[in-house]
Design an enzyme around this catalytic site. Structure first.
Site, mmCIF file in Angstrom:
data_model
loop_
_atom_site.group_PDB
_atom_site.id
_atom_site.type_symbol
_atom_site.label_atom_id
_atom_site.label_comp_id
_atom_site.label_asym_id
_atom_site.label_seq_id
_atom_site.Cartn_x
_atom_site.Cartn_y
_atom_site.Cartn_z
ATOM 1 N N ARG A 35 -23.895 -8.743 4.022
ATOM 2 C CA ARG A 35 -23.046 -9.928 4.257
ATOM 3 C C ARG A 35 -23.592 -10.648 5.481
ATOM 4 N NH1 ARG A 35 -16.695 -8.421 3.353
ATOM 5 N NH2 ARG A 35 -16.964 -7.049 1.553
ATOM 6 N N HIS A 41 -16.825 5.451 2.595
ATOM 7 C CA HIS A 41 -15.974 4.573 1.773
ATOM 8 C C HIS A 41 -16.656 4.420 0.412
ATOM 9 C CE1 HIS A 41 -13.493 0.758 1.161
ATOM 10 N NE2 HIS A 41 -14.360 0.744 0.162
ATOM 11 N N LYS A 78 0.811 -1.225 0.000
ATOM 12 C CA LYS A 78 0.000 0.000 0.000
ATOM 13 C C LYS A 78 0.839 1.267 0.000
ATOM 14 C CE LYS A 78 -3.942 -1.872 2.470
ATOM 15 N NZ LYS A 78 -4.888 -1.473 3.514
ATOM 16 N N GLY A 136 -8.850 -5.075 7.186
ATOM 17 C CA GLY A 136 -8.964 -4.190 8.348
ATOM 18 C C GLY A 136 -7.937 -4.471 9.439
ATOM 19 N N ARG A 149 -8.364 -7.876 -7.684
ATOM 20 C CA ARG A 149 -9.103 -9.144 -7.783
ATOM 21 C C ARG A 149 -10.588 -8.824 -7.798
ATOM 22 N NH1 ARG A 149 -11.213 -8.376 -2.860
ATOM 23 N NH2 ARG A 149 -9.812 -7.596 -1.263
ATOM 24 N N GLU A 209 -10.222 1.979 -4.173
ATOM 25 C CA GLU A 209 -10.961 2.439 -2.996
ATOM 26 C C GLU A 209 -10.571 3.868 -2.634
ATOM 27 O OE1 GLU A 209 -11.846 -1.765 -0.734
ATOM 28 O OE2 GLU A 209 -10.304 -0.475 0.138
ATOM 29 N N GLU A 230 -1.233 7.902 7.763
ATOM 30 C CA GLU A 230 -1.976 8.955 7.088
ATOM 31 C C GLU A 230 -2.890 9.672 8.058
ATOM 32 O OE1 GLU A 230 -5.214 6.190 4.711
ATOM 33 O OE2 GLU A 230 -3.381 6.669 3.635
ATOM 34 N N ASN A 277 -7.595 -2.999 -4.912
ATOM 35 C CA ASN A 277 -7.683 -4.451 -4.778
ATOM 36 C C ASN A 277 -7.627 -5.064 -6.169
ATOM 37 O OD1 ASN A 277 -7.961 -4.616 -1.933
ATOM 38 N ND2 ASN A 277 -10.022 -3.817 -2.162
HETATM 39 P P1 ADP Z 1 -8.005 -3.046 4.409
HETATM 40 O O1 ADP Z 1 -7.235 -3.292 3.160
HETATM 41 O O2 ADP Z 1 -7.419 -3.694 5.609
HETATM 42 O O3 ADP Z 1 -9.474 -3.290 4.239
HETATM 43 P P2 ADP Z 1 -8.267 -0.188 3.929
HETATM 44 O O4 ADP Z 1 -7.093 0.660 3.665
HETATM 45 O O5 ADP Z 1 -9.115 -0.588 2.752
HETATM 46 O O6 ADP Z 1 -7.812 -1.500 4.717
HETATM 47 O O7 ADP Z 1 -9.203 0.511 5.014
HETATM 48 C C1 ADP Z 1 -10.332 -0.144 5.540
HETATM 49 C C2 ADP Z 1 -11.221 0.860 6.250
HETATM 50 O O8 ADP Z 1 -10.500 1.535 7.283
HETATM 51 C C3 ADP Z 1 -11.759 1.967 5.374
HETATM 52 O O9 ADP Z 1 -12.898 1.578 4.649
HETATM 53 C C4 ADP Z 1 -12.052 3.049 6.390
HETATM 54 O O10 ADP Z 1 -13.267 2.803 7.058
HETATM 55 C C5 ADP Z 1 -10.932 2.883 7.396
HETATM 56 N N1 ADP Z 1 -9.797 3.788 7.083
HETATM 57 C C6 ADP Z 1 -8.656 3.484 6.438
HETATM 58 N N2 ADP Z 1 -7.855 4.571 6.311
HETATM 59 C C7 ADP Z 1 -8.501 5.599 6.908
HETATM 60 C C8 ADP Z 1 -8.208 7.003 7.121
HETATM 61 N N3 ADP Z 1 -7.080 7.543 6.684
HETATM 62 N N4 ADP Z 1 -9.137 7.755 7.764
HETATM 63 C C9 ADP Z 1 -10.292 7.199 8.207
HETATM 64 N N5 ADP Z 1 -10.621 5.915 8.046
HETATM 65 C C10 ADP Z 1 -9.745 5.099 7.405
#
Ligand code: ADP
Length: 477
Positions: free
Chosen positions: A358, A228, A136, A185, A312, A295, A220, A310
């Site tokens: 889900r 999202h 990432k 997550g 896939r 995303e 970040e 992602n």
């Molecule tokens: P994963 O790949 O583990 O699913 P993601 O990067 O897609 O992780 O993030 C999953 C969720 O975490 C997001 O949908 C959001 O709800 C929360 N999230 C991630 N980064 C941030 C951020 N910088 N600020 C607020 N929420 C975040």
């Protein structure tokens, strides 16, 4: 050297129009997604090979495939993640291609290289693309170069606590520490102050090490109430990249999605166009092909930021299929066989509204896993309802894998019809013998915030609190 090995390369020879894209495909997965791929193969006249662990001997993906190969004991590391076993199964059955589904080996660049070296087509993008987007921290650097808006954050990996403190000071608290190799997550920590940072930084690193075998983390800005929004992308080997519109996945618990929908209630046509065009630009920047998802997080001002890609098919792909009428899995197979995308951007139209719940084998109020045997089962039907599942009467939900047992998807002419259909689908869904999250979804479908579309990724926290108080009140009475 076999004939297959001579075909080595990322570009398979194009299959003639009208012929099935492959003769035989192995599905390196289990559960509903294995079944979903088998259904697509059946429609295309492709023979299928299921692989299964000893825990899945009686699973539906095994029953409905044309051939099946047991690849090991129940733990995923010994079966569904066991590359030599999966490849051996493809070789003994003569499968020309492997569909990885989601999870397991789907984003494993090394697996893609092994497939290629063995002359087996991998139904997905190249190892190089997976590597580029899978890390990432690196993906963010690539996206920055492509002019895609990024969340303010560290410049790549943060190596020490001292560096973390400096970065956090620059971007301002709260910040989020995230695993570079993250997914599902895991490996994320929200930090509100410099005092908290050292401990949380180390926990994120050790959780990342345990979950992904890689303890690198990046940082970040943590947005307080974002939404999202993700965009479905499809590309072919000829450089065509199109988007299939967006999905909103803000209804999450602990950063894990529970409900997804398309279109998002939060976007107006102009914002939708900008997000989707940005996603196409991002995908083109890495020469993306096959199915993928970009995303983003959307803030209250309407600014959006790249979060991850992602590489896939996603769990939530059905909502996009219902509103666009495009079969994403069939398209993946055609693309992998060297065919051009079967539609242009202009031909993609989002029509109506789709919502997916889900259904997990979990206690709906405590969220603890509830594996076990299904003693009675009724799936809802009727207009606008799709159920993607591998559950069946007497099925035993094994404790070794993901707790998701079904996806209930409702389609309507508009959002309110989709919600009404989801309500009646949940009312006629019967799963006995195990606890599931269906009652939780039923409550959400009645909540004024969900109905009005006023929610963020934070919303579930408050909802769960509300629900607990409500349940405690009922017990007292
Ligand atoms: P994963 O790949 O583990 O699913 P993601 O990067 O897609 O992780 O993030 C999953 C969720 O975490 C997001 O949908 C959001 O709800 C929360 N999230 C991630 N980064 C941030 C951020 N910088 N600020 C607020 N929420 C975040």
């Amino acid at each position: 050297m076999s004939a297959a090995i001579k075909r080595k390369g990322t570009r398979p020879a194009a299959v003639p129009e009208g012929a099935p894209p492959f003769k035989k495909v192995l599905i390196a997965n289990r559960g509903e997604i294995a079944l979903r791929v088998i259904l697509a193969c059946k429609e295309l006249g492709i023979q299928t090979v299921a692989v299964y662990s000893e825990a899945d001997r009686n699973a539906l993906h095994v029953r409905f495939a044309d051939e099946e190969v047991c690849i090991g004991p129940p733990p995923s590391s010994k079966s569904y993640l066991n590359i030599p076993q999966v490849i051996a199964a493809a070789e003994v059955t003569g499968a020309e291609a492997i569909h990885p589904g989601y999870g397991f080996l789907s984003e494993n660049a090394h697996f893609v290289e092994v497939c290629l070296a063995c002359g087996i087509n991998f139904i997905g993008p190249s190892a190089e693309i997976i590597r580029k987007m899978g890390n990432k921290a690196q993906a963010k650097a690539t996206m920055q170069a492509a002019g895609v808006p990024l969340m303010p954050g560290s410049d790549g990996v943060v190596e020490t606590v001292e560096e973390a403190l400096v970065v956090a000071e620059q971007i301002g608290y709260p910040v989020i520490v995230k695993a570079s190799a993250g997914g599902g997550g895991r490996g994320m920590r929200i930090v509100n102050s410099p005092e908290e940072l050292p401990d949380l930084y180390h926990t994120a690193r050790s959780e990342a090490k345990g979950a992904f075998g890689d303890d690198s983390v990046y940082m970040e800005k943590y947005l307080l109430e974002p939404r999202h929004i993700e965009v479905q992308i499809m590309g072919d080997l000829f450089g065509n990249v199109v988007h299939l519109g967006e999905r909103e996945c803000s209804i999450q618990r602990r950063h894990q999605k529970l409900i997804e929908e398309s279109p998002s209630a939060a976007l107006d046509p102009d914002l939708r166009r900008r997000i989707c065009e940005t996603a196409v630009r991002a995908a083109k920047a890495v020469g993306y092909y096959n199915a993928g998802t970009i995303e983003f997080l959307l803030d209250r001002r309407g600014d959006f930021f790249f979060m991850e890609m992602n590489t896939r098919v996603q769990v939530e792909h059905p909502v996009t299929e219902l509103v666009t009428g495009i079969d994403i899995v069939k398209e993946q197979l055609h693309i992998a066989a060297g065919r051009k995308l079967s539609f242009t951007q202009e031909q993609v139209v989002q029509k109506g509204h789709a919502i997916e719940c889900r259904i997990n084998a979990e206690d709906p109020f405590k969220f603890t896993p509830c594996p076990g045997r299904i003693t009675a089962l009724n799936f809802p039907g009727g207009p606008g309802i799709r159920v993607d599942t591998a559950m069946h009467q007497d099925a035993v939900i094994p404790p070794h894998y993901d707790s998701m047992v079904a996806k209930l998807i409702a389609y309507g002419a508009d959002r309110s019809e989709a919600i009404a259909r989801m309500r009646r689908a949940l009312d006629t869904l019967v799963i006995e013998g195990i606890k599931t999250t269906a009652p939780l979804h039923r409550r959400i479908m009645d909540h004024p915030d969900f109905i009005s579309g006023a929610f963020s990724t934070k919303w579930m926290e408050g909802f769960i609190e509300e629900m607990k108080q409500d349940l405690a009140g009922n017990e007292v009475r």
